[in-house]
Design a protein around this motif. Structure first.
Motif, PDB file in Angstrom:
ATOM      1  N   MET A  30       0.506  -0.807   0.124  1.00 49.55           N
ATOM      2  CA  MET A  30      -0.368   0.299  -0.078  1.00 49.55           C
ATOM      3  C   MET A  30       0.427   1.384  -0.176  1.00 49.55           C
ATOM      4  O   MET A  30       1.656   1.051   0.710  1.00 49.55           O
ATOM      5  N   PRO A  31       0.666   2.098  -1.308  1.00 51.87           N
ATOM      6  CA  PRO A  31       1.630   2.864  -1.331  1.00 51.87           C
ATOM      7  C   PRO A  31       1.609   4.032   0.211  1.00 51.87           C
ATOM      8  O   PRO A  31       0.197   4.290   0.838  1.00 51.87           O
TER       9      PRO A  31
ATOM     10  N   LYS B 219      -1.334   6.288   0.775  1.00 50.55           N
ATOM     11  CA  LYS B 219      -2.525   5.778   2.225  1.00 50.55           C
ATOM     12  C   LYS B 219      -2.632   5.255   3.452  1.00 50.55           C
ATOM     13  O   LYS B 219      -3.319   3.958   3.727  1.00 50.55           O
TER      14      LYS B 219
ATOM     15  N   TYR C  24     -10.861   6.209  15.774  1.00 53.40           N
ATOM     16  CA  TYR C  24     -11.427   8.121  14.942  1.00 53.40           C
ATOM     17  C   TYR C  24     -10.406   8.348  14.448  1.00 53.40           C
ATOM     18  O   TYR C  24      -9.399   8.094  14.775  1.00 53.40           O
TER      19      TYR C  24
ATOM     20  N   ARG D 246     -13.060  13.966  10.411  1.00 56.11           N
ATOM     21  CA  ARG D 246     -13.675  13.756   8.325  1.00 56.11           C
ATOM     22  C   ARG D 246     -13.256  13.993   7.493  1.00 56.11           C
ATOM     23  O   ARG D 246     -13.607  13.994   6.350  1.00 56.11           O
TER      24      ARG D 246
ATOM     25  N   ARG E 202     -12.575   9.467   3.343  1.00 50.95           N
ATOM     26  CA  ARG E 202     -13.847  10.038   1.988  1.00 50.95           C
ATOM     27  C   ARG E 202     -13.774   9.126   0.667  1.00 50.95           C
ATOM     28  O   ARG E 202     -15.040   8.983   0.354  1.00 50.95           O
ATOM     29  N   THR E 203     -12.363   8.595   1.207  1.00 52.92           N
ATOM     30  CA  THR E 203     -12.641   8.620  -1.132  1.00 52.92           C
ATOM     31  C   THR E 203     -13.135   6.305  -0.803  1.00 52.92           C
ATOM     32  O   THR E 203     -13.015   5.916  -1.725  1.00 52.92           O
ATOM     33  N   GLU E 204     -12.796   5.556   0.443  1.00 51.70           N
ATOM     34  CA  GLU E 204     -13.489   4.638   0.909  1.00 51.70           C
ATOM     35  C   GLU E 204     -14.819   4.023   1.294  1.00 51.70           C
ATOM     36  O   GLU E 204     -14.879   3.053   1.278  1.00 51.70           O
ATOM     37  N   GLY E 205     -15.317   5.502   1.846  1.00 54.59           N
ATOM     38  CA  GLY E 205     -16.737   5.259   1.107  1.00 54.59           C
ATOM     39  C   GLY E 205     -16.649   4.566   2.710  1.00 54.59           C
ATOM     40  O   GLY E 205     -17.884   3.331   2.943  1.00 54.59           O
TER      41      GLY E 205
ATOM     42  N   VAL F 215     -16.171   9.053  13.511  1.00 55.71           N
ATOM     43  CA  VAL F 215     -15.799   9.977  12.916  1.00 55.71           C
ATOM     44  C   VAL F 215     -16.020  11.278  13.592  1.00 55.71           C
ATOM     45  O   VAL F 215     -16.788  11.536  14.393  1.00 55.71           O
TER      46      VAL F 215
ATOM     47  N   HIS G 275     -11.537  -1.752   4.966  1.00 55.94           N
ATOM     48  CA  HIS G 275     -12.416  -2.333   4.854  1.00 55.94           C
ATOM     49  C   HIS G 275     -12.846  -3.397   5.861  1.00 55.94           C
ATOM     50  O   HIS G 275     -11.444  -3.878   5.172  1.00 55.94           O
TER      51      HIS G 275
END
Lengths: 512, 512
Positions: free
Chosen positions: B1-2, B5, B23, B26, B32-35, B57, B91
């Motif tokens: 993983m870079p 990330k 924690y 936001r 944001r990108t991983e949903g 969050v 996830h």
């Protein structure tokens, strides 16, 4: 209560969803003397205002000081006081409706009033996650009889706002989900609205799927429109395609879904109550429910689909919504694109009668639209399909879609698929005999859908197609290299395609 | 993983008990990108180290910054990295054993290996509270057959430490709880130890009651002694009265109890598994279980007590513990005092053969001690009671208690009841025909027990006693005026006494 038993209120900017959390420093004198435990439930009050909250203990005075009581964001909002106000805390009694949940746990049926009390306590954030999970588990599986599903439906609908349309016939459609690319609403709504029926469609965003209708429509237009603006648009064009989240419809349903999701429980009763509560709140009077059946769909067996249909009909009749259920082919994705931009392309191809339009998406949308048009008392039974087709072929559906887009607010950017891509190729020759809905959805999500609108999967071969070694089965689009790599890893493990002999393909017969 | 990330690890000093919480700000780009969703479960990893955590969050950069990942205390400990280390998140798949929980939810029985996997995942904090609640609910009530109770017992015992005593006979006793003042262990242990049997008693602190044996013993002596010191004491005196918490026995049991408590579920299977798992871990070989029965006891009907007895015997036989169950009178508190100091007074009156000693506490302790002494192969059946009585009356029990107190470390302060008090008086004349265990326990807790050692209830009249209007039924002690007032409010609402005609008293017949 004397001043010495009071704490200074502070808002902690921590979002704990619908579980109220209270934060006390470990050296808080009340924490010590009151004998609170981990996961204890506190009552926080000042005068007549009071909320319940679950305790977290803090060891860092930079987060909370010993004389302070911190509340998570929603809890602070709900209490409605100001930072610095002095509040009292005490041991909370469990919410009274938990008594009913306990009786449900021991096998009793609950009545309408009990479901109302439970829904109201949950809406007021009086349940902890533990208590919500207990309610969900006990009402899951075979736990609710059909009258209880009815009671739960009504109780959830009553907790939020309700849209009013002042017409006798408010049409709606809903798919129970699980089939990627199944974006029929964006075709059905303009057709039905062009026919003249009222169809104010509210849709959800994706939760675990690569796109919800709201995510896909957002590629073309603003979907976050409040109830007042929605009424204006629907008044002008007979239809809209809006995100349902702004309207606060049946909020208890959203809370329960968030707790239910990690349990991945398969409960027909909760599914029916969840969908129909939202429809009551949305003001729908006539509703088509789409139940796709297939080996990787939500419903895998025809017998389960039939049982689910009966349950929708039973509850629908009693809440005064005319429900018709159609059981559809859920063996594979509908259309070609999976992910907001790619699905939008399919939808627009159908609406503009493009010869490249995916035939399955067109056909399914026409059948659903036809069924809805037959809700119109002036339409003869059996004529809905041809009316829908005429509206589509004449270009009136495309025109109505443009009017809806303009009135909701056209999106500024032209859609384009994700700039990075790779192809997944057939590793042998034969017939495509299986496509795994769940795996293709996961690949599309790993590629970045729905957050990256252009990310997703573009399908080139479907069930029954002949393929040779090296043919492209589908193309994966992404915006960012790591996403592309995650998606590729999963494709390598499991491309989601089965290639074999045509006669091995599972056969189903469907209502459509 | 870079590297892009990855997030910077921070320890947040928030105690979320056994639920790992992560924690994220936001504005964290990965949020944001991983949903991720509210209540999403994340995997946090670096190299081979990885944990699961539930997402909260945060909107306040003073708590956590956008490039950081915060972990609650236990989660940080478990990951075992340093603040400032870079970690990846993604996830999380649900823990694999949740698959078994889901099958249990749909009505299947689970096997030994499945219960092992569940217990190990819970011990490793891989379950969220939602998932733990699902497991508890599904295994509650009639959900476990007796073999499943056996499997769960073994699985829980295997998750923690195990005390070793290197003797063939390690005696123990346990009451299922619910009866205030029932402090028999502090009398039974010195009698049995003086007889010569090994009885290394580990007890709990109060959770929802006004005193656990560990809280009461602490009035006299230090109870927080580690396993090594415990061995020395038991080697010297054949017994001890220690808090079980330091020994980390069957820790999964403690986690499940914390989740179970707010649900107030009544599950015989979980009760038996919880008690016997702790006893396996404590190294007990011979065990007396005390099941009090009464209208306000945990077990209200004799038929339930008998079913529970069978279940204890079934599981006990298979885990190699000789279990004997005695069903006792649970219609009212035992002794006079409720709360650590007041109970200690009762215990010391019995041990010193004080004529004022409460007869019921003395009698019950002698019977239980007698049954344990009969585990000794050299004692004839039926002679245990008189041996126990001889040890007590000769002063040898009191002497042994003093030796145990000295070796554990005598408490510095002489016990005294709470300095504030009020009396609760009979409002009519007649016979005491009912005493509510639960209400007297609540009054004692409101008065400050067990945190304020001198707080509690001192009972003056018991079942069958004649009273006149204005006679003192009991006295409430507290240290602080607000506590006294809270207790008084409850006494006014419900003093917990029923006065009527002698013939209306509920009669039970008991095994003792």
């Amino acid at each position: 209560m004397p001043e010495s038993k009071r704490l200074v209120l502070r808002r902690l900017a921590i979002d704990t969803y619908h579980e109220n959390v209270a934060y006390l420093h470990r050296d808080c004198p009340l924490y010590r003397t009151e004998g609170f435990q981990a996961l204890s439930k506190l009552e926080v009050r000042r005068g007549k205002r009071s909320i319940l909250a679950v305790l977290n203990v803090v060891d860092d005075a930079r987060i909370i000081e010993p004389q302070e009581l911190g509340l998570s964001e929603q809890a602070f909002e709900q209490l409605g006081l100001n930072e610095g106000d002095r509040v009292a805390i005490g041991h909370a009694e469990p919410p009274r409706s938990m008594e009913a949940v306990r009786r449900k746990l021991s096998g009793e049926r609950l009545n309408q009033q009990e479901y109302r009390d439970i829904a109201q306590d949950i809406a007021a954030n009086r349940y902890s996650k533990i208590e919500m999970a207990a309610f969900i588990v006990t009402s899951g599986q075979t736990g609710l009889d059909r009258d209880e599903v009815l009671y739960l439906t009504r109780a959830m609908a009553e907790t939020g706002e309700r849209l009013q349309w002042d017409e006798d016939l408010v049409a709606d459609k809903h798919c129970i989900g699980g089939i990627p690319g199944n974006r029929t609403s964006m075709i059905v709504v303009p057709i039905v609205a062009a026919h003249g029926l009222l169809i104010p469609k509210t849709s959800s965003r994706a939760i675990t799927s690569p796109a919800g209708t709201a995510d896909t429509m957002e590629v073309l237009a603003n979907v976050e429109i409040g109830p007042a603006r929605m009424r204006e648009i629907v008044h002008a064009h007979r239809g809209c395609l809006a995100w349902g989240g702004t309207a606060r419809l049946a909020p208890v349903d959203d809370i329960l879904i968030a707790v239910e999701r990690p349990l991945a429980m398969d409960s027909q009763g909760q599914l029916v109550a969840s969908i129909l509560a939202k429809k009551i709140a949305a003001g729908s009077t006539h509703l088509i429910i789409d139940i796709p059946v297939g080996p990787t769909a939500k419903v895998r067996h025809m017998r389960d689909a039939l049982r689910l249909r009966k349950l929708f009909e039973y509850v629908g009749d009693r809440i005064g919504i005319h429900v018709e259920v159609v059981i559809t082919d859920g063996r594979q994705p509908i259309g070609r694109g999976i992910g907001p931009v790619l699905e939008t392309r399919d939808v627009m191809q159908v609406l503009t009668n493009d010869p490249k339009a995916p035939a399955d998406l067109r056909e399914k949308s026409l059948r659903l639209a036809g069924r809805i048009i037959e809700f119109d008392p002036d339409v003869r039974g059996g004529q809905g399909y041809s009316i829908a087709r005429d509206i589509l072929e004449s270009g009136r559906a495309a025109m109505r879609m443009q009017q809806i887009i303009e009135s909701q607010g056209r999106a500024p950017d032209a859609p384009r698929p994700g700039r990075l891509h790779f192809n997944v190729l057939a590793s042998r020759s034969g017939t495509v005999i299986g496509i795994d809905n769940k795996n293709l959805a996961r690949i599309a999500r790993l590629a970045g859908a729905p957050m990256d609108k252009g990310a997703g999967v573009d399908i080139r071969r479907k069930l029954g197609d002949q393929v040779n070694v090296g043919d492209v089965l589908y193309r994966v689009h992404a915006e960012f290299p790591p996403d592309l790599r995650f998606a590729r890893e999963l494709c390598t493990q499991n491309p989601g395609y089965e290639i074999g002999q045509a006669e091995d393909m599972t056969m189903y017969s469907y209502g459509l």
